[in-house]
Motif scaffolding. Sequence first.
Motif, PDB file in Angstrom:
ATOM      1  N   LYS A 248      15.668  15.369 -13.270  1.00  0.00           N
ATOM      2  CA  LYS A 248      14.789  16.534 -13.366  1.00  0.00           C
ATOM      3  C   LYS A 248      14.331  16.485 -11.665  1.00  0.00           C
ATOM      4  CE  LYS A 248      13.415  17.000 -18.110  1.00  0.00           C
ATOM      5  NZ  LYS A 248      12.461  16.880 -19.226  1.00  0.00           N
ATOM      6  N   LYS A 249      13.812  17.779 -11.241  1.00  0.00           N
ATOM      7  CA  LYS A 249      13.347  17.696 -10.011  1.00  0.00           C
ATOM      8  C   LYS A 249      11.966  17.242 -10.190  1.00  0.00           C
ATOM      9  CE  LYS A 249      12.406  19.599  -5.922  1.00  0.00           C
ATOM     10  NZ  LYS A 249      11.231  18.589  -5.588  1.00  0.00           N
ATOM     11  N   ASN A 250      11.512  16.541  -8.974  1.00  0.00           N
ATOM     12  CA  ASN A 250      10.122  16.223  -9.166  1.00  0.00           C
ATOM     13  C   ASN A 250       9.225  17.308  -8.844  1.00  0.00           C
ATOM     14  OD1 ASN A 250       8.980  16.169  -6.320  1.00  0.00           O
ATOM     15  ND2 ASN A 250      10.946  15.143  -5.813  1.00  0.00           N
ATOM     16  N   LYS A 251       7.917  17.073  -9.170  1.00  0.00           N
ATOM     17  CA  LYS A 251       6.941  18.178  -9.639  1.00  0.00           C
ATOM     18  C   LYS A 251       6.524  18.625  -8.041  1.00  0.00           C
ATOM     19  CE  LYS A 251       5.530  16.995 -13.996  1.00  0.00           C
ATOM     20  NZ  LYS A 251       4.410  16.528 -14.843  1.00  0.00           N
ATOM     21  N   GLN A 252       6.631  17.808  -7.218  1.00  0.00           N
ATOM     22  CA  GLN A 252       6.272  18.192  -5.756  1.00  0.00           C
ATOM     23  C   GLN A 252       7.320  19.111  -5.116  1.00  0.00           C
ATOM     24  OE1 GLN A 252       3.439  17.333  -4.613  1.00  0.00           O
ATOM     25  NE2 GLN A 252       2.884  16.021  -6.473  1.00  0.00           N
ATOM     26  N   GLN A 253       7.079  20.067  -4.202  1.00  0.00           N
ATOM     27  CA  GLN A 253       8.172  20.845  -3.372  1.00  0.00           C
ATOM     28  C   GLN A 253       8.800  20.020  -2.637  1.00  0.00           C
ATOM     29  OE1 GLN A 253       8.695  24.092  -4.540  1.00  0.00           O
ATOM     30  NE2 GLN A 253       7.365  23.358  -6.032  1.00  0.00           N
ATOM     31  N   LYS A 254       8.278  18.964  -2.066  1.00  0.00           N
ATOM     32  CA  LYS A 254       8.612  18.044  -0.948  1.00  0.00           C
ATOM     33  C   LYS A 254      10.182  17.381  -1.810  1.00  0.00           C
ATOM     34  CE  LYS A 254       4.573  17.297   1.267  1.00  0.00           C
ATOM     35  NZ  LYS A 254       3.586  15.989   1.824  1.00  0.00           N
ATOM     36  N   ILE A 255      11.134  17.183  -0.791  1.00  0.00           N
ATOM     37  CA  ILE A 255      12.111  16.448  -1.261  1.00  0.00           C
ATOM     38  C   ILE A 255      11.810  14.716  -1.010  1.00  0.00           C
ATOM     39  CG2 ILE A 255      14.541  15.482  -0.536  1.00  0.00           C
ATOM     40  CD1 ILE A 255      14.935  18.384   0.417  1.00  0.00           C
ATOM     41  N   ARG A 256      11.930  14.005  -2.063  1.00  0.00           N
ATOM     42  CA  ARG A 256      11.355  12.845  -2.212  1.00  0.00           C
ATOM     43  C   ARG A 256      12.612  11.718  -1.879  1.00  0.00           C
ATOM     44  NH1 ARG A 256       7.625  11.590  -7.009  1.00  0.00           N
ATOM     45  NH2 ARG A 256       6.299  13.222  -5.771  1.00  0.00           N
ATOM     46  N   ILE A 257      12.335  11.056  -0.530  1.00  0.00           N
ATOM     47  CA  ILE A 257      13.289  10.066  -0.012  1.00  0.00           C
ATOM     48  C   ILE A 257      12.701   8.552  -0.374  1.00  0.00           C
ATOM     49  CG2 ILE A 257      14.419   9.233   2.184  1.00  0.00           C
ATOM     50  CD1 ILE A 257      14.931  12.311   1.406  1.00  0.00           C
ATOM     51  N   GLY A 258      13.631   7.726  -0.804  1.00  0.00           N
ATOM     52  CA  GLY A 258      13.329   6.454  -0.993  1.00  0.00           C
ATOM     53  C   GLY A 258      14.385   5.315  -0.228  1.00  0.00           C
ATOM     54  N   TYR A 259      13.857   4.810   0.700  1.00  0.00           N
ATOM     55  CA  TYR A 259      14.303   3.683   1.629  1.00  0.00           C
ATOM     56  C   TYR A 259      14.390   2.611   1.024  1.00  0.00           C
ATOM     57  CZ  TYR A 259      14.962   7.420   5.398  1.00  0.00           C
ATOM     58  OH  TYR A 259      15.019   8.418   6.092  1.00  0.00           O
ATOM     59  N   VAL A 260      15.266   1.916   0.800  1.00  0.00           N
ATOM     60  CA  VAL A 260      15.399   0.381   0.443  1.00  0.00           C
ATOM     61  C   VAL A 260      16.072  -0.606   1.315  1.00  0.00           C
ATOM     62  CG1 VAL A 260      16.242  -1.048  -1.767  1.00  0.00           C
ATOM     63  CG2 VAL A 260      15.805   1.418  -1.851  1.00  0.00           C
ATOM     64  N   SER A 261      15.229  -1.654   1.536  1.00  0.00           N
ATOM     65  CA  SER A 261      15.617  -2.534   2.671  1.00  0.00           C
ATOM     66  C   SER A 261      14.690  -3.889   2.643  1.00  0.00           C
ATOM     67  CB  SER A 261      15.349  -1.868   4.286  1.00  0.00           C
ATOM     68  OG  SER A 261      15.568  -2.671   5.207  1.00  0.00           O
ATOM     69  N   ALA A 262      15.333  -4.825   2.979  1.00  0.00           N
ATOM     70  CA  ALA A 262      14.700  -6.077   3.160  1.00  0.00           C
ATOM     71  C   ALA A 262      14.350  -6.517   4.491  1.00  0.00           C
ATOM     72  CB  ALA A 262      15.430  -7.277   2.605  1.00  0.00           C
ATOM     73  N   ASP A 263      14.446  -5.466   5.391  1.00  0.00           N
ATOM     74  CA  ASP A 263      14.255  -5.470   6.848  1.00  0.00           C
ATOM     75  C   ASP A 263      13.070  -4.524   7.451  1.00  0.00           C
ATOM     76  OD1 ASP A 263      16.269  -7.507   6.772  1.00  0.00           O
ATOM     77  OD2 ASP A 263      17.843  -5.874   6.568  1.00  0.00           O
ATOM     78  N   PHE A 264      12.080  -4.255   6.795  1.00  0.00           N
ATOM     79  CA  PHE A 264      11.120  -3.512   7.235  1.00  0.00           C
ATOM     80  C   PHE A 264      10.232  -4.312   8.155  1.00  0.00           C
ATOM     81  CE2 PHE A 264      11.684  -0.365   3.834  1.00  0.00           C
ATOM     82  CZ  PHE A 264      12.493   0.436   4.520  1.00  0.00           C
ATOM     83  N   ARG A 265      10.657  -5.029   9.000  1.00  0.00           N
ATOM     84  CA  ARG A 265      10.023  -6.220   9.892  1.00  0.00           C
ATOM     85  C   ARG A 265      10.566  -6.076  11.114  1.00  0.00           C
ATOM     86  NH1 ARG A 265      13.534 -10.632   9.717  1.00  0.00           N
ATOM     87  NH2 ARG A 265      15.082 -10.205   7.865  1.00  0.00           N
ATOM     88  N   LYS A 266      10.351  -7.498  12.023  1.00  0.00           N
ATOM     89  CA  LYS A 266      10.973  -7.701  13.429  1.00  0.00           C
ATOM     90  C   LYS A 266      12.269  -7.980  13.080  1.00  0.00           C
ATOM     91  CE  LYS A 266      10.292  -9.862  17.880  1.00  0.00           C
ATOM     92  NZ  LYS A 266       9.558 -11.171  18.273  1.00  0.00           N
ATOM     93  N   HIS A 267      13.285  -6.956  13.025  1.00  0.00           N
ATOM     94  CA  HIS A 267      14.781  -6.997  12.895  1.00  0.00           C
ATOM     95  C   HIS A 267      15.433  -5.785  13.407  1.00  0.00           C
ATOM     96  CE1 HIS A 267      18.034  -6.532  10.172  1.00  0.00           C
ATOM     97  NE2 HIS A 267      17.924  -7.909  10.021  1.00  0.00           N
ATOM     98  N   PRO A 268      16.611  -6.107  13.889  1.00  0.00           N
ATOM     99  CA  PRO A 268      17.429  -5.169  14.440  1.00  0.00           C
ATOM    100  C   PRO A 268      17.324  -3.742  13.493  1.00  0.00           C
ATOM    101  CG  PRO A 268      18.786  -7.016  14.527  1.00  0.00           C
ATOM    102  CD  PRO A 268      17.644  -7.284  13.511  1.00  0.00           C
TER     103      PRO A 268
END
Length: 841
Positions: free
Chosen positions: A477-497
């Motif tokens: 189902k569409k989330n209740k917010q009007q915004k499109i909800r983006i989910g980024y999955v990563s082990a590299d949200f750090r000093k990394h390329p």
Amino acid sequence: MTDNCLNQARALSSQQRYAESNEICDLILRADDRDVAVLHLKALNLASLGEVSFAGNLLQKCSKICPEDEKVWLDLAYIYSKQGEYDLSEAAYRRSICLAPDYSSAYNGIAVIQARKGDYKSAIATLRQAITVNSNDLVSYNNLARLLESNKEFKSAMMIYQRLLTLSPTADNYQSLIHSYLKAGLSKAAASTCRDGLRKHPKNIALRRTSFQLENGPVKVSPEADQKVKKQLEVILQLLKKDNIDSAGQLFEQLYRENPYHPLLLHDYGLYCLRHTNQQTTKFGLEILDRAVLIYPSFLPPYKTLANYFYSQDDFESAILFAKEGIKFNQSQSDLYYVLAMALKEIGKLKDAIQIMEKGLKVGGHIPIEMYHELGLLYDNVGQFSCAKSYYQKALSVDPDYYQSKFNYGLLLSRSGFVDESILTFDELPFLDRNGYEALLYALACHPEKHRHLPLYLKKWPKLYAGHIVAKTAHFKKNKQQKIRIGYVSADFRKHPIAHFMTGIYSHHNKNDFEIYSYYNGMNVDTYTSQFKSQSDQWRNIRSLSDQDLEHQIKRDQIDILIDLSGHTSHNRLPVFVAKPAPIQVTYLGYLSSTGIPQIDYRLIDGYARPDVGIEKLIELPNCYLCYQPLESGISASINAQSKKGYVTFGSFHRLSKIHPRLVNVWSKILLRVPDSALLMKTRYLDDPEIKMKLLDKFIDNGIDPKRIIFKGHANSLTSHLSAYDDIDIMLDAFPYNGTTITCESLWMGVPVVTVAGQVHFSRVGVSINTNSGLPELIGNDENEYVKIASDLAEDHGRLAEYNCQLRRQFLDSLVCDPVTFTQNLETTYRKMYHHWRHSN
């Protein structure tokens, strides 16, 4: 060149890599066999390796070449002393003092000789001279105090110990002063000093032991009580074997009330409390184990139990404390060395961990296979290929099927450029866990021929490693917010390329239309992590979540578009994508090939990538598929290396896994076409002699003078790494696996990159970056064009200088570095995906 080599040899020596250091020394000495600095270093290395006689000969040679070098005489004196040549040693020490009168260490050496001869009076006088010329010489103070004590001059000794404690208030120096007071019968002064020491060093075991002894006096267990306790402990052991835990505990408690100081009881009862009871009795168990350590210093079991317990609780400081103290009293227990080394490893003291583990191997007795394996890992972590390889092989000689060693050995071979051997090692394993299989995928991608088989291996991945996961077909189902909800999955949200390529996107997302959820599967937290977190609407640390828990979390978050940024790289969460927790699933950026997962709907590329077809639908982003942002803005572009050196230097900063014989052959053709040029190769493991010789042999076989190949190992800092661009004029891209971060970084540093167009995405990254940077002239359509472009550019010094002056600005102004336009295009793509899903449902 000589200075650089000597500095490298000194660095290796400081890392206790004496044999490798001497290999470099020998290379320098071929050109000048009278270089005193090199001869001196080689002598010190030989002495450390136990080759005292050879070390002495070299130092004698040094003293003749440069008789005014006081350091040479000082070290020669030490060697003479080691050989028992005390008269020669004393003469050399005195020669050193003549050249440098403030050399207190030379006085100290003379005093040691005098004491060995039994002349304590002269030794004391000499040590007083040492502290006169250097009032901060701690070694001389300590030796002087000990000699005074031996001479029964307790008052003078105490004064020296007091001075030593003022200069250096270590726990050992407190102990020395306390014992000096006790020898003089000054128990109150000893107790007061002990309390002072504990205020400064509250965890120090030796000080706590002394305090216990001062307060309680000697503790004794009668032979009758000893026999009774041992018999009762046998009864308790039988109860525990029958899982009669409560009865064992009651008997322990009764026995302890009657015998509160029996060493074996303290240990066994403490161990029982740690294993079988609640938090309160765990605390009690630690207390009585600690008491055993304080009362019975040479009784080893409590040290082992406490060190292992604290290590298991991630209290590495305490684990180190108890392991070190146990080793003081018994140097023959390899398991204490093992836990000490492992704890040091956990706090980042890798070199110390290596030293301790090496000592543990020398104690004799049974050596657990884990010690060989962990030493392999430790040497791998510090970039010492040959040592890592040797210990993995030792582990496998003990057990050829030991999975972790075989896997890590295969990984080491891949990372160090032995890709064929790596693939063979992985194939020999009876099974591959997910990490092993993904390491195999990377090795295949780097192979000049076998990369074509990669799609077949990717296709097998879901069944092998996610076959137990059922993709949910629930209606989203569409989330209740009007915004499109983006989910980024990563082990590299750090000093990394990844940070180079996601920073611009996070900074420019339209928060009116999009809501950003970040799912971080990493452990390291740094300033870049904080930046990503601050720019996220929701931040989830998911490292500890199971796949099922993460799936449920994503569903609760009602993510519209879930984006994998890792692919088959370390610490990915691809099994979660198989469960289909979001209606739209995308893979992007972190892995330049298909995931092989049918539940991932799209893969983002660009029109220049032209990849082989994967299972995901390919979405072409306008212009370039990535957006680069430099993480360090205060570093200037490189200087013109050719104008500085007088010849052109090509560069390769790629991982060794990307460098194979075919690539070396092509680079050799370039070097042959540009006779005065050089090639600088810089990456991890390139300070290892075996790796260097392997590469050099290939160049030599192609007719290249080895002097034209320059090696640099891993840089210790980003600034040091970037400064290497000052030494190259042209970066040579690798194939079939192109550089990505290195290519962008090189262009940002003002160094052009010559690439060759391949047939799959990871072989066409250079095409995409160079085209979008306005540099199509640096793209070869085949290997012959690649060679011609690189060699022609090397001959055009005016064009090289122009690139050097203008390339950074050209690159930063290009589509590759335009986060605003790129993020707008990316968001347009997200909207199209979303609306397609809405309309199809």
